[in-house]
Motif scaffolding. Structure first.
Motif, PDB file in Angstrom:
ATOM      1  N   PRO A 113       0.804  -1.227   0.000  1.00  0.00           N
ATOM      2  CA  PRO A 113       0.000   0.000   0.000  1.00  0.00           C
ATOM      3  C   PRO A 113       0.839   1.281   0.000  1.00  0.00           C
ATOM      4  O   PRO A 113       0.387   2.316  -0.474  1.00  0.00           O
ATOM      5  CB  PRO A 113      -0.843  -0.113   1.275  1.00  0.00           C
ATOM      6  CG  PRO A 113      -0.602  -1.452   1.869  1.00  0.00           C
ATOM      7  CD  PRO A 113       0.442  -2.154   1.094  1.00  0.00           C
ATOM      8  N   GLU A 157      -0.633  -6.649  -4.556  1.00  0.00           N
ATOM      9  CA  GLU A 157      -0.726  -5.296  -4.010  1.00  0.00           C
ATOM     10  C   GLU A 157      -0.292  -4.306  -5.087  1.00  0.00           C
ATOM     11  O   GLU A 157       0.357  -4.673  -6.061  1.00  0.00           O
ATOM     12  CB  GLU A 157       0.203  -5.141  -2.785  1.00  0.00           C
ATOM     13  CG  GLU A 157      -0.062  -6.102  -1.656  1.00  0.00           C
ATOM     14  CD  GLU A 157      -1.376  -5.844  -0.920  1.00  0.00           C
ATOM     15  OE1 GLU A 157      -1.945  -4.737  -1.060  1.00  0.00           O
ATOM     16  OE2 GLU A 157      -1.849  -6.771  -0.223  1.00  0.00           O
ATOM     17  N   THR A 158      -0.642  -3.051  -4.859  1.00  0.00           N
ATOM     18  CA  THR A 158      -0.136  -2.012  -5.735  1.00  0.00           C
ATOM     19  C   THR A 158       1.382  -2.130  -5.774  1.00  0.00           C
ATOM     20  O   THR A 158       2.025  -2.251  -4.724  1.00  0.00           O
ATOM     21  CB  THR A 158      -0.502  -0.630  -5.152  1.00  0.00           C
ATOM     22  OG1 THR A 158      -1.913  -0.545  -5.100  1.00  0.00           O
ATOM     23  CG2 THR A 158       0.060   0.480  -6.018  1.00  0.00           C
ATOM     24  N   ASP A 217      -8.340 -10.660  -1.696  1.00  0.00           N
ATOM     25  CA  ASP A 217      -8.742  -9.597  -2.631  1.00  0.00           C
ATOM     26  C   ASP A 217      -9.186 -10.156  -3.986  1.00  0.00           C
ATOM     27  O   ASP A 217      -8.569  -9.871  -5.019  1.00  0.00           O
ATOM     28  CB  ASP A 217      -7.567  -8.623  -2.809  1.00  0.00           C
ATOM     29  CG  ASP A 217      -7.926  -7.434  -3.692  1.00  0.00           C
ATOM     30  OD1 ASP A 217      -9.113  -7.054  -3.726  1.00  0.00           O
ATOM     31  OD2 ASP A 217      -7.017  -6.910  -4.370  1.00  0.00           O
ATOM     32  N   ARG A 260      -7.043  -4.063  -4.809  1.00  0.00           N
ATOM     33  CA  ARG A 260      -5.818  -3.495  -4.240  1.00  0.00           C
ATOM     34  C   ARG A 260      -4.737  -3.268  -5.289  1.00  0.00           C
ATOM     35  O   ARG A 260      -3.878  -2.405  -5.125  1.00  0.00           O
ATOM     36  CB  ARG A 260      -5.299  -4.421  -3.133  1.00  0.00           C
ATOM     37  CG  ARG A 260      -6.266  -4.520  -1.966  1.00  0.00           C
ATOM     38  CD  ARG A 260      -5.739  -5.400  -0.876  1.00  0.00           C
ATOM     39  NE  ARG A 260      -4.556  -4.843  -0.202  1.00  0.00           N
ATOM     40  CZ  ARG A 260      -4.624  -4.020   0.847  1.00  0.00           C
ATOM     41  NH1 ARG A 260      -5.784  -3.655   1.324  1.00  0.00           N
ATOM     42  NH2 ARG A 260      -3.527  -3.573   1.398  1.00  0.00           N
ATOM     43  N   MET A 288      -5.389   0.218  -6.885  1.00  0.00           N
ATOM     44  CA  MET A 288      -5.525   1.391  -6.031  1.00  0.00           C
ATOM     45  C   MET A 288      -4.541   2.481  -6.422  1.00  0.00           C
ATOM     46  O   MET A 288      -3.420   2.196  -6.800  1.00  0.00           O
ATOM     47  CB  MET A 288      -5.328   0.993  -4.577  1.00  0.00           C
ATOM     48  CG  MET A 288      -6.570   0.332  -4.021  1.00  0.00           C
ATOM     49  SD  MET A 288      -6.668   0.338  -2.226  1.00  0.00           S
ATOM     50  CE  MET A 288      -5.171  -0.401  -1.745  1.00  0.00           C
TER      51      MET A 288
END
Lengths: 404, 826
Positions: free
Chosen positions: B606, B650-651, B818, B823, B826
């Motif tokens: 994140p 994740e990003t 997810d 995510r 994002m």
């Protein structure tokens, strides 16, 4: 004891008869086993074995004589297991000691992914009743004290798949034992009899042409290993087979120091010590297609390199001979057994790649049953030639990739 | 070289006793001078054996020298301080308890072990004892090393094997013509048999001196003295061993390629057949002379192993009493005694009563007598090849040199065939034998390290092998060294904050040219020609049968430029595969392997954007840099390619940049991330992170038979595009009912299956786990598994083997983490 001093001929030589119920091309272990079970289990004794060289001159005398059943797939495991069971009883059944030593077989893993691959085999083996389990360095050290289990090698040994019933056998003795038993049932063994063609009419092989004349045949069996695709072509059946050389070598004898069969797929090598004391070392198949049975220097060097990775103390041990066999490789590392619909009396027992020797008894038994009854035994059903048109391949590659 | 009487004596040790030797002595000659007569005990009967050939060809002087077993004492130079021991005799050579075996030879007719112990229990009981008695030298103890070996590679126009009169003559002829010649001679000095022959006389000595003088004057003739050639392989490749090339090497293996080979290996003498022909002392020169005079028999054999390896046929020449080589290939010639030129036929076989003796030895290596051969032939082993395999004659350390001709003679006589019809066994390399050490050469097992290797080391990396690469498996921390806890910390950093992983081991290929899109469309299953510049696409490579071979990302950098990543282990294969399919197309495509020159990291979590934003001016918000886009930009002053992709869910950005900046950018990123509590993460954490996303690893979750449909990735193949590799198969597979499917599962209980665990349904083997990990999000173990297609529905129950017992699990359709992929975007 009396037999020890009796001098009886193992097998006779004679003329080709004009016709046999079954003509088997190739008198290696597969052809001989088929003939033996045709005669002993089904009473079919009008059988001829045609061999282009001397008896056992093909892969039967060129393999590294390893017997095991710790394969990977639910199709493969019961089949190889049945073969081990037959081998266990074979010396007694044929009255001929084949020196089968079930000394135990270790497949080494040097990488994470290899450990996982072995675990799949251990799991499947255990579920299907094969004695096989993962062991780690401490236990490996106890079983093979001579092996380098330090972190010094580039790829240290991490784990092994231990298969106690696996072992080695005297390969020539298997050939001779079956040949003798066939001979006692009046089955004809014709050595130096090369098949040069086949007469195919209306979807059947009528006769087999040889350098010694023509023989009419009720059924024909192709059991010619590396030459399988050539012989099948004579029956107008193209096969999904390519032939690759596989090399091996043997060293001078040492006093016994290694009583397990050692296989490493990462190092592309397998090693065992014979009762005579020699090390027998095998490689993976050569990367190119060829029918050459000459050894090459690069492959010999590779075998030596990898053997010394496992046993560095043997650097002064001398290699006595190297040789090669020709392996009939299929796309899925599983054999082709059965009949193709195009030629109804032409039986195939081919595609044995690098693992044919260890399956000879069960393959011979199943092929004999198929010929005698016309019904495909369950054990060989997954290996039907039809799988290449339906796409249902078998997938033994992971367990067979290094040859043994 | 002969023994120099005036030289100082040196000492070595034989079975604990000191032995004196002079310069020029071999181990055997020094021992002989010291009074030693028995040198070995035979393989089977433990009969005493003494020096026989003095040329390294027979098995009679095998000893342990400095821990190396089976050394030929007769050709091993004596060196000060060496430790020599006898072998295969207890307690001593003179008094060997196992010599009792001779008394029981009647119990051991040929093939006795095949005819007895046919009950498995009997054989299993006897085998360990048989093993113990067999064998020759003691293997060196585990852990002992020593012996450095090396390889080198040479070329010459002509190679001459053998430095006797014929070889020297040929060297002078070819050398005078200006050819580059290598003369290989296995003796300590040139001259061949003329060095020691009794009747060679003064004229011969002069002839030799003259030839040697001429050879030495020719600068284009190189002499490899004391080196032996053990094999003539395809393409005129000669394997040559040079002992002790320098003080730091035991042996050097020379690979010599030549246009032509001249074989001048001469002849050697083999023992005759008579009763007790193996007795110690039987080959003293006087005995040999007497034999020759009384029996008129000289048993000479052309040393034709190399000719046979070259493809020559061996034909019996009755006039010469020898097998001579005919039909030589055009690039190989033979000169001198190896052709049998000077041979005169001699009677060969002894009378019947001698032949029928168990004491007339054909094979000295394994104690096979002419009687044994007769018996074997009577049993049907009447072909020379089966006779060899049944009796083991010719299969010992002498490689048939001492016994082949006698074995053939006996076989021919017993079967009433001619020598020619009986034929020889196949001569196989290596001949003479070669050590494993020489064949292996120096140890070269390369290790690949990424540019950040030592950064990882400093961070506490625990290493694992991935092909030739070293990769961190996880990082130990100051407070924790246990794998499970460390991995979970790394995992949490990525899920909650930000993590950095070195992915430099990914294969990286640069594609330039007008037709790159065409090639990629042809080889990959997806469509890549319509990929817009600055975009990335996931792509899968299948073979003609539709089996998945590799996967990776394809980034389009410009109209005529793509950048492709492959899995770590498959780079070489993918590069070759692409080049293979490019051949012959005439397309404008240039493929460059950038793997070693480009480092790569994945910055994910994140807070990844916040970290990266500190180091680059490139816009990073989702609008400027959306998911599955790529940009070229500077990061901390380093030119880099950034791809926004999300293997770990994740990003994140995969950043590719010049390898020289590897350590610098790694450190800089970690420094920039410190305020966000960044952590380096490694392979194990990555495996867990991707597993929660159900991202498949080709080769881990798939095997050599997996197609995209059963892997749940049918969408990767675009069946409507023009023909491509695997389309026919994929088309067929797309319409077929699947047998098995790669599905996700969650354990119902606490158990954690191992990778590879079996899956059972109703007690029957039904599939396997490919990857399973404890998922912190699910608080249960999750995994991917091959299950029967009918069970691949959400909620279906399966049994997984865990530690030998069964544990329940159920199938899930969605990713474990997810599932919408929010995510990532994002």
């Amino acid at each position: 004891m009396l037999r020890l001093f009796k001098k009886e001929r193992m097998w006779r030589t004679g003329d080709l008869k004009p016709r046999y119920d079954v003509v088997i091309v190739g008198a290696g272990v597969h052809g001989l086993a088929t003939a033996y079970y045709l005669g002993s289990r089904h009473g079919i004794r009008s059988v001829a074995l045609l061999e282009k060289g001397y008896l056992g001159s093909g892969n039967s005398g060129r393999n590294t004589a390893i017997i095991r059943s710790n394969y990977r797939t639910p199709e493969g495991i019961p089949f190889y297991q049945a073969s081990v069971k037959l081998y266990e009883e074979l010396s007694r059944e044929l009255g001929w000691n084949m020196l089968f030593s079930q000394c135990g077989h270790l497949t080494l893993a040097h990488t994470d992914s290899a450990v996982n691959g072995l675990r799949v085999r251990a799991e499947n083996n255990q579920v299907l009743g094969v004695d096989s389990r993962m062991i780690f360095r401490d236990e490996i050290r106890r079983l093979v004290p001579a092996m380098d289990l330090s972190n010094r090698p580039r790829f240290p040994v991490l784990a092994a798949l231990y298969h106690p019933p696996g072992g080695i056998i005297r390969h020539d003795a298997v050939v001779w034992g079956y040949a003798r038993a066939c001979d006692r049932m009046d089955i004809d063994i014709h050595t130096f009899t090369e098949v040069t063609g086949m007469r195919v009419e209306k979807g059947k092989v009528r006769s087999v042409l040889t350098n010694r004349g023509e023989v009419a045949a009720g059924s024909v069996v192709n059991a010619t290993a590396g030459w399988a695709s050539i012989v099948s072509k004579m029956a107008r059946l193209p096969l999904q087979i390519v032939s690759h050389p596989l090399q091996a070598c043997v060293t001078e004898p040492l006093k016994p120091f290694l009583d397990k069969v050692i296989v490493s797929a990462t190092l592309h090598v397998y090693v065992n010590q014979t009762d005579k004391g020699e090390l027998v070392i095998g490689a993976e198949i050569d990367p190119y297609q060829s029918y050459s049975m000459k050894g090459t220097l690069p492959t010999l060097e590779q075998m030596a390199t990898y053997t010394l990775e496992l046993f560095p103390q043997l650097h002064g041990l001398r290699v006595l001979r190297q040789w090669a066999g020709v392996c009939d490789m299929t796309p899925d590392f599983a054999p082709i057994i059965g009949v193709a619909p195009e030629v109804e009396n032409f039986y195939m027992d081919v595609g044995w790649g690098t693992y044919g020797f260890k399956t000879a008894p069960i393959a011979g038994k199943c092929v004999a049953e198929l010929i005698a009854t016309g019904k495909t035994p369950n054990l060989i059903a997954p290996f039907s030639p039809a799988r290449f048109t339906t796409g249902q391949l078998v997938g033994e590659k992971a367990a067979a990739a290094v040859s043994t | 070289m002969s023994v120099d009487e005036r030289s100082e004596t040196i000492r070595f040790e034989f079975c604990g006793k000191p032995v004196e030797a002079r310069a020029g002595d071999t181990v055997a000659s020094a021992l002989y001078r010291s009074g030693q007569r028995i040198f070995t005990r035979s393989f089977k009967y433990h009969r005493p054996r003494g020096l026989l050939c003095l040329s390294g060809k027979c098995p009679n002087c095998l000893m342990n020298v400095d821990g190396v077993p089976n050394v030929r004492a007769c050709i091993t130079p004596a060196r000060a301080g060496m430790r020599v021991r006898h072998q295969n005799a207890y307690p001593s050579l003179e008094n060997d308890w196992l010599a009792i075996a001779q008394r029981f030879d009647w119990l051991m007719p040929v093939g006795w072990y095949y005819k007895t112990m046919t009950y498995p229990s009997a054989w299993h009981a006897a085998e360990p004892y048989i093993r113990k008695i067999a064998g020759l030298g003691e293997p060196p103890p585990a852990g002992s090393e020593g012996g450095e070996y090396e390889h080198n590679y040479r070329h010459a126009e002509a190679a001459i094997i053998g430095g006797g009169p014929a070889g020297l003559q040929t060297a002078v002829e070819l050398g005078s013509r200006g050819e580059q010649v290598m003369l290989i001679d296995d003796q300590p000095a040139l001259g061949g048999h003329l060095r020691y022959s009794r009747n060679s006389g003064v004229a011969a000595a002069e002839l030799i001196a003259d030839l040697i003088g001429k050879v030495q004057k020719l600068s284009n003739v190189e002499v490899l003295q004391g080196c032996y050639c053990f094999g003539l392989y395809e393409g005129n490749l000669l394997g040559i061993v040079e002992p002790n090339p320098h003080p730091n090497a035991a042996e050097r293996l020379i690979h010599l390629r030549t246009r032509r080979v001249v074989i001048a290996t001469g002849a050697y003498e083999a023992p005759l057949l008579f009763r007790n022909n193996d007795l110690v002392g039987i080959m003293l020169s006087t005995a040999a002379q007497r034999l020759i005079r009384l029996h008129g028999v000289a048993h000479r054999v052309p040393d034709a192993g190399l000719l046979s390896q070259a493809g020559a046929r061996l034909e019996w020449d009755g006039g010469k009493g020898a097998f001579v080589s005919v039909d030589l290939p055009s690039h190989v010639a033979a000169v001198g005694d190896v052709t049998g030129a000077s041979f005169i036929a001699a009677s060969r076989l002894p009378p019947e009563q001698v032949m029928a003796s168990k004491r007339a030895f054909v094979c000295l290596c394994t104690d096979v007598s002419s009687k044994d051969l007769q018996d074997a032939i009577a049993e049907g082993f009447d072909h020379i090849e089966t006779l060899k395999r049944y009796t083991t004659a010719t299969m010992g350390p002498c490689q048939g040199r001492m016994c082949q001709l006698s074995a053939i003679s006996v076989c021919a006589h017993e079967t009433q065939r001619s020598m020619g019809a009986t034929g020889t066994t196949t001569s196989r390399p290596p001949n003479p034998s070669v050590t494993l050490g020489a064949l292996a050469g120096a140890r070269h097992h390369p290790t690949r390290r990424t540019p950040m290797h030592y950064e990882h080391d400093a961070l506490g990396a625990v290493w694992m092998d991935m092909g030739e690469w070293k990769r961190p498996r996880f990082y130990k921390t100051q407070t924790n060294s246990e794998e499970k806890a460390c991995v979970e910390e790394e995992y949490r950093a990525v899920r909650e904050r930000v993590g950095l992983i070195d992915v430099s081991t990914l294969g990286k290929l640069d594609f330039k040219g007008r037709d790159c899109g065409k090639l990629l469309d042809k080889v990959y299953a997806g469509r890549l020609s319509d990929l817009r510049p600055d975009r990335v696409r996931y792509a899968v490579l299948c073979d003609e049968a539709g089996i998945m071979l590799d996967d990776g990302t394809v980034s389009r950098l410009a109209d005529d430029q793509y950048f492709i990543t492959t899995t770590t282990g498959n780079l070489e294969f993918v590069e070759q595969w692409l080049e293979w399919w490019l051949v012959g197309t005439g397309w404008d495509v240039h493929i460059t392997n950038m793997t070693g020159g480009v480092a790569a990291v994945n910055l994910a979590g994140p807070k990844a954007r916040d970290v990266l934003a500190k180091l680059t001016s490139c816009g990073l918000d989702t609008k400027a840099f959306p998911y599955m886009a790529c940009r070229r930009a500077e990061v901390a002053g380093v030119q880099a390619l950034l791809m926004r992709i999300g293997f770990v869910g994740e990003t994140g950005w995969e950043i590719h940049f010049p390898a020289e900046a590897g350590a610098y950018l790694w450190r800089t990123l970690l420094d920039a991330g410190r305020e966000f509590d960044i952590r380096p993460f490694a392979v194990e954490a990555q495996r867990l992170l991707r597993l929660e996303k159900k991202h498949v690893i080709v080769g881990v979750d798939t095997d050599a038979l997996t197609n995209p449909f059963e892997a749940g990735m049918g969408w990767v193949s675009k069946l409507d595009k023009e023909d491509f590799i695997g389309r026919a198969a994929l088309r067929r597979l797309s319409g077929e009912e699947l047998k098995q499917i790669l599905a996700g599962f969650i354990m119902n209980e606490e158990a954690l299956p191992e990778d590879g665990a079996a899956i059972l349904v109703n007690g029957r083997l039904a599939g396997r786990v490919t990857s399973a990990r404890y998922s912190p999000v699910n608080r249960k173990a999750v995994g991917l598994a091959w299950v029967p297609a009918e069970l691949a529905r959400p909620g279906a129950e399966i049994d997984v083997r865990v530690g030998g017992r069964l544990a329940r699990a159920h199938i899930t359709q969605q990713a474990f983490y997810d599932p919408e992929g929010a995510r990532l975007r994002m």
